[in-house]
Design a protein around this motif. Structure first.
Motif, PDB file in Angstrom:
ATOM      1  N   ARG A  36      41.506  42.319 -19.228  1.00 44.56           N
ATOM      2  CA  ARG A  36      41.967  41.957 -20.577  1.00 44.56           C
ATOM      3  C   ARG A  36      42.535  43.172 -21.299  1.00 44.56           C
ATOM      4  NH1 ARG A  36      37.351  38.715 -23.608  1.00 44.56           N
ATOM      5  NH2 ARG A  36      38.924  38.890 -25.265  1.00 44.56           N
ATOM      6  N   GLU A  39      46.055  43.944 -19.903  1.00 38.77           N
ATOM      7  CA  GLU A  39      47.070  43.035 -20.424  1.00 38.77           C
ATOM      8  C   GLU A  39      47.665  43.554 -21.732  1.00 38.77           C
ATOM      9  OE1 GLU A  39      45.415  39.184 -20.890  1.00 38.77           O
ATOM     10  OE2 GLU A  39      45.178  38.813 -18.735  1.00 38.77           O
ATOM     11  N   LYS A  40      46.843  44.228 -22.538  1.00 40.51           N
ATOM     12  CA  LYS A  40      47.315  44.743 -23.827  1.00 40.51           C
ATOM     13  C   LYS A  40      47.563  46.254 -23.783  1.00 40.51           C
ATOM     14  CE  LYS A  40      45.787  42.972 -27.607  1.00 40.51           C
ATOM     15  NZ  LYS A  40      44.954  42.558 -28.757  1.00 40.51           N
TER      16      LYS A  40
END
Length: 317
Positions: A36, A39-40
Motif C-alpha cells: 500500500r 502504491e503511493k
C-alpha cells in the motif's frame, strides 16, 4: 468496525494476553502494509528501542488491530513523504510501559478538531469523509482497545504537516522469560536473609507467576491467595514472615483485608504487609499506610522495586 464497536459498547470485547515478540509483529505488519505504501510512493520505516524486551505479555490480535488501523490511516492521509512506526520502553508514574507510535507527513489535524477524533463516527471534518471515505470508527475502536489492555492513547499533530498517534501499554514480561540463572542477575537485597514464608494475595495469574518466580529463585517459600478473603483466612491458619497484598481484588479488597488482619493481630506482633498496586499516586500510598500496610510496589512488578520494598518493610519490624 461497526460490529467491533457494538461488542465494545456491550462490554463483550475480551483481551487475551500471551507472550509475543513485538519486533516480529512489527516486521510482519511492515511487510503486510508495504504494498500500500509503494502504491503511493511512501516510505515505511520501523524504529525499535534496543532495550525493549524480546518477549512481552500482550494481546497480539488487539495490538495488531490497533496498529493496522493507525498505519492504515497514516497511509490514507499522506500523499508524499514517509511513515514511521516506533517502539520503545518508557518509565511512567504507574511503572514500566511500552510506547508504540505511528508518525506520518500527511495532512495533519487542526488543533480545534484533535479532541474529537476519538469520538465515534467522527472525522476531522465532512470533507475528509467525502474525500477519503471511512466510518469514523477506527480511532474510537483503537482507543478503547488500548484502554481495555490497560493503556492510553494520544496524538500530536500540526495541521498540514503530519500527525503522530501513540499509545502506551503496561510492560509485562512473561515469567518464563525471566532470567533464572543466578550467575547472570544482580544480587538481591534479600540475599543473606533467612528464607521467608511469604503470603502473596493476587488474583491475576500472570502477576502471580512473576512474583512467585522472583521470590522462589531467591530461596523463599510463597503461598498464594486468590483474593482478599482467602488471604485473611490464610493468616488465621498460618504464620507468615511477610504479606504481598494486591489492592484491587474481587470481593474483599486488599485494603479491607489488611484492616481486618491488623484488627486480628491486635496489640501483638504485626506481619509486614506490602501493597501491590497499579496506582502510584500519593493518595494511593496514603490509603495503603492508613490501612496498616508498610509499603507498596507499583505494577508491573519490577524485581528491584519489589526487593527494595520488602527490605524496607522488614526493617520496620
Amino acid at each position: 468496525d461497526i460490529l467491533d464497536f457494538s461488542k465494545i459498547e456491550a462490554g463483550r470485547m475480551d483481551v487475551h494476553l500471551e507472550a509475543i515478540n513485538l519486533r516480529d509483529l512489527s516486521s510482519e505488519l511492515a511487510r503486510f502494509l508495504e504494498p500500500r505504501c509503494r502504491e503511493k510512493r511512501l516510505t515505511l520505516k520501523t524504529e525499535i528501542d534496543p532495550t525493549l524486551p524480546d518477549s512481552l505479555l500482550l494481546d497480539p490480535v488487539r495490538v495488531r488491530q490497533v496498529l493496522v488501523n493507525l498505519i492504515g490511516n497514516a497511509i490514507k492521509f499522506t500523499a508524499s513523504g514517509e511513515i514511521s512506526l516506533a517502539l520503545q520502553s518508557v518509565r511512567q508514574a504507574s511503572g514500566d510501559a511500552v510506547r508504540i507510535s505511528v508518525r506520518d507527513s500527511g495532512i495533519g489535524i487542526p488543533p480545534e478538531r484533535q479532541a474529537q477524533v476519538f469520538e465515534a463516527f467522527t472525522q476531522a471534518d465532512n470533507s475528509i469523509t467525502r474525500r477519503f471515505g471511512g466510518t469514523g470508527l477506527g480511532l474510537t475502536i483503537s482507543n478503547r482497545l488500548v484502554n481495555l489492555m490497560g493503556g492510553s492513547m494520544g496524538l500530536e499533530s500540526e495541521f498540514g504537516h503530519g500527525s503522530e498517534f501513540f499509545f502506551t501499554l503496561p510492560l509485562q514480561i512473561p515469567a518464563a522469560a525471566i532470567d533464572v540463572d543466578p550467575k547472570t542477575h544482580a544480587p538481591s537485597p534479600l540475599e543473606g536473609l533467612l528464607p521467608l514464608h511469604i503470603l502473596l494475595a493476587e488474583d491475576n495469574p500472570i502477576n502471580q507467576k512473576l512474583a512467585v518466580t522472583l521470590l522462589t529463585r531467591e530461596g523463599h517459600r510463597v503461598s498464594v491467595a486468590e483474593d482478599g478473603t482467602a488471604a485473611l483466612q490464610a493468616t488465621l491458619e498460618q504464620t507468615f514472615d511477610l504479606i504481598l497484598m494486591d489492592m484491587q481484588m474481587p470481593g474483599l479488597s486488599g485494603l479491607e483485608a489488611t484492616r481486618q488482619i491488623r484488627a486480628n493481630e491486635g496489640d501483638g506482633p504485626h506481619t509486614p504487609i506490602v501493597a501491590l498496586t497499579a496506582n502510584a499516586y500519593a493518595e494511593d500510598r496514603e490509603a495503603c499506610l492508613d490501612a496498616g500496610m508498610n509499603g507498596y510496589v507499583s505494577k508491573p512488578i519490577r524485581r528491584e522495586d519489589l526487593f527494595a520494598a520488602i527490605t524496607a518493610a522488614l526493617a520496620q519490624q
